[in-house]
Design an enzyme around this catalytic site. Structure first.
Site, PDB file in Angstrom:
ATOM      1  CD  GLU A 203       8.102   2.229  -0.167  1.00 53.45           C
ATOM      2  OE1 GLU A 203       8.517   2.264  -1.334  1.00 53.45           O
ATOM      3  OE2 GLU A 203       8.849   2.138   0.816  1.00 53.45           O
ATOM      4  CD  GLU A 390       9.442  -1.241   3.499  1.00 55.02           C
ATOM      5  OE1 GLU A 390      10.298  -0.657   2.803  1.00 55.02           O
ATOM      6  OE2 GLU A 390       8.491  -1.865   3.021  1.00 55.02           O
TER       7      GLU A 390
HETATM    8  C1  GCO Z   1      10.318  -0.234  -0.713  1.00 55.44           C
HETATM    9  C2  GCO Z   1       9.751  -1.543  -0.539  1.00 55.44           C
HETATM   10  C3  GCO Z   1      10.746  -2.610  -0.272  1.00 55.44           C
HETATM   11  C4  GCO Z   1      12.178  -2.386  -0.706  1.00 55.44           C
HETATM   12  C5  GCO Z   1      12.939  -1.586   0.312  1.00 55.44           C
HETATM   13  C6  GCO Z   1      14.408  -1.408  -0.014  1.00 55.44           C
HETATM   14  O1  GCO Z   1      10.342   0.483   0.246  1.00 55.44           O
HETATM   15  O2  GCO Z   1      10.775   0.077  -1.802  1.00 55.44           O
HETATM   16  O3  GCO Z   1       8.755  -1.549   0.399  1.00 55.44           O
HETATM   17  O4  GCO Z   1      10.145  -3.612  -1.016  1.00 55.44           O
HETATM   18  O5  GCO Z   1      12.814  -3.580  -0.892  1.00 55.44           O
HETATM   19  O6  GCO Z   1      12.397  -0.331   0.415  1.00 55.44           O
HETATM   20  O7  GCO Z   1      14.578  -0.634  -1.152  1.00 55.44           O
END
Ligand code: GCO
Length: 478
Positions: A203, A390
């Site tokens: 990200e 994710e």
């Molecule tokens: C993101 C990160 C994660 C976060 C998850 C929850 O996507 O921000 O990759 O580290 O913890 O998204 O907010």
């Protein structure tokens, strides 16, 4: 003891029912949960089922075995940077508990474990001398995965930059390309024989936007030009990093990951529609399009032309890389309207303001958004494969007699899986789903307040308890 079927009903494998959840936001009526209309089989035999985590959020052992200081080690010590003044010095103590965690992940029937490497364990000073103990640690983690039959998927950068490099400007300094490719070179040469699946960045929008413009993530700066430089250098590192992996790792599967949100205008007023387009360009197109050789979305957001100031000869070509897959990270929908704020000239109407179902971080729960985003990515000719790297949610978990009945989270997974399946059935080439996250962990500026895990962690004793959502996956993936 509860009858097995009764219990399965309770965690929603069987049975129908309207689930009323008493969350901190009052009563939220979650959508009607019918008997699951799909099974694991519907996703196909080669579909990947995984969990995803990151070094700073889980490992702890922040100064153990020669590890250097990262920007997050540093930032978390700033007064008021983190809710309740917490830090991840210990976190979930994955550094010492990885064997147990990896076994638990396997017991839930996943076959992929995505995690990140802490640059500061490998190169404590960012560049120069390699720390053997850091390499040894990740060898142990990788070996434990392989032994359990979990495929390791490694993220090279999940936001924990060596502090010594931040002191020289971090992502704002073009030298980051040299620093980063050197780090990627060391890591992929070391682990390339055992690990085939690599993600260059996690990200980039999140750490550049929240770190250099909004000031809420490390390093806590608020500057538009700093943000633009960090973006451009990240885009270059994303592609250069891909090239280094390709060179060092035989049969590598090379990707990178993007945060994505489904952006919609508050109403059909053309000004709000245009504002939502601008927001979509920043949130969803800023990093993927240059990697596909399309440049930055300047047509939609003219202020991005300013990025050209930071271009050097040949950058346009260097920004592109032929990734094998794109990691899609989806959590919520964003509703936008026009605003006078310079730059994007759009602002978000929060889920709270709209009074819609949301997670503890005020992200709107909107599974259809994931379907729309997968469809949108599939429109790009250059994208070969999509993996949802994710997806997950934070709900106020309550530990009662060693159990956590997190029905809201189960419902979140079911509805988001249904959204993926819908896209897949319509021909979208999506081939994996990784849950964020195996264990509860340190949620950046929120600290330990918001929990995303399938496994509950008592942060005082570091004891683990599988939540009902973890058992739900165990059944579903059986
Ligand atoms: C993101 C990160 C994660 C976060 C998850 C929850 O996507 O921000 O990759 O580290 O913890 O998204 O907010």
């Amino acid at each position: 003891m509860m009858h097995r079927r009764e219990w399965l009903k309770r965690i929603g494998i069987f049975g129908t029912g309207l689930i009323l959840s008493n969350s901190m936001f009052g009563k939220i009526v979650l959508s009607q949960i019918n008997e699951l209309e799909f099974s694991k089989k519907d996703f196909g035999e080669n579909f990947l089922w995984g969990v995803a985590a990151a070094a700073y959020q889980t490992e702890g052992a922040w100064n153990v075995d020669g590890k250097g200081e990262s920007t997050w080690d540093n930032f978390s010590r700033e007064p008021k940077a983190i809710e309740r003044g917490e830090n991840a010095d210990v976190a979930a103590d994955f550094y010492h508990k990885f064997t147990e965690d990896i076994k638990m992940i396997k017991s839930l029937n996943f076959n992929v474990f995505r995690f990140s490497i802490a640059w500061t364990r490998i190169l404590p000073k960012g560049t120069g001398e390699v720390n053997q103990k850091g390499l040894d640690f990740y060898h142990r983690v990788i070996d434990a995965c392989l032994q359990e039959g979990l495929e390791p998927w490694i993220t090279l950068y999940h936001w924990d930059l060596p502090q010594v490099l931040e002191a020289q400007g971090g992502w704002k300094n073009r030298k980051i390309i040299e620093w980063f490719t050197n780090y990627v070179d060391v890591v992929t040469k070391e682990f390339g024989a055992k690990v085939k699946n690599w993600m260059v960045l996690n990200e980039p929008l999140s750490y550049t936007g929240n770190g250099y413009m909004n000031g809420i993530f490390a390093p806590g700066e608020k500057s538009l030009s700093g943000f633009m430089r960090a973006v451009h250098h990240s885009v270059l590192c994303q592609a250069e990093g891909g090239r280094v992996i390709r060179k060092n790792v035989e049969n590598a599967n090379v990707g990178t990951t993007f945060v994505t949100t489904y952006v919609e205008p508050i109403d059909s007023n053309p000004k709000n529609v245009a504002a939502a387009k601008r927001m979509d360009a920043i949130m969803n197109r800023l990093f993927v399009e240059p990697s596909l050789g399309m440049g930055y979305p300047e047509d939609t957001v003219p202020i991005l032309k300013k990025m050209r100031k930071y271009f050097e000869e040949g950058d346009e070509q260097k920004m592109a890389f032929d990734f094998d897959f794109i990691g899609v990270q989806y959590y919520f929908r964003t509703v936008a309207k026009k605003s006078v704020m310079p730059g994007m000239r759009a602002k978000e109407i929060t889920a709270e303001e709209r009074g819609v179902p949301r997670n503890e971080m005020n992200g709107e729960i909107y599974p259809e958004g994931l379907y729309h985003r997968l469809k949108a990515y599939s429109q790009y000719k250059g994208i070969k494969n999509l993996i949802v790297t994710e997806n997950g949610t934070c709900v106020p978990d309550v530990l009662e007699n060693g159990k956590i009945h997190d029905l809201e989270r189960i419902n979140y997974f079911k509805t988001h899986l249904a959204a993926i399946l819908k896209a897949k059935r319509e021909g979208v080439n999506v081939n994996g789903y990784f849950v964020w996250s195996p264990t509860d962990n340190f949620e950046w500026n929120k600290g330990f307040r918001t929990r995303f895990g399938l496994i509950y962690v008592n942060f005082e004793t570091l004891e683990r308890h599988i939540k009902d959502s973890g058992f739900w996956f165990q059944e579903f993936l059986k």
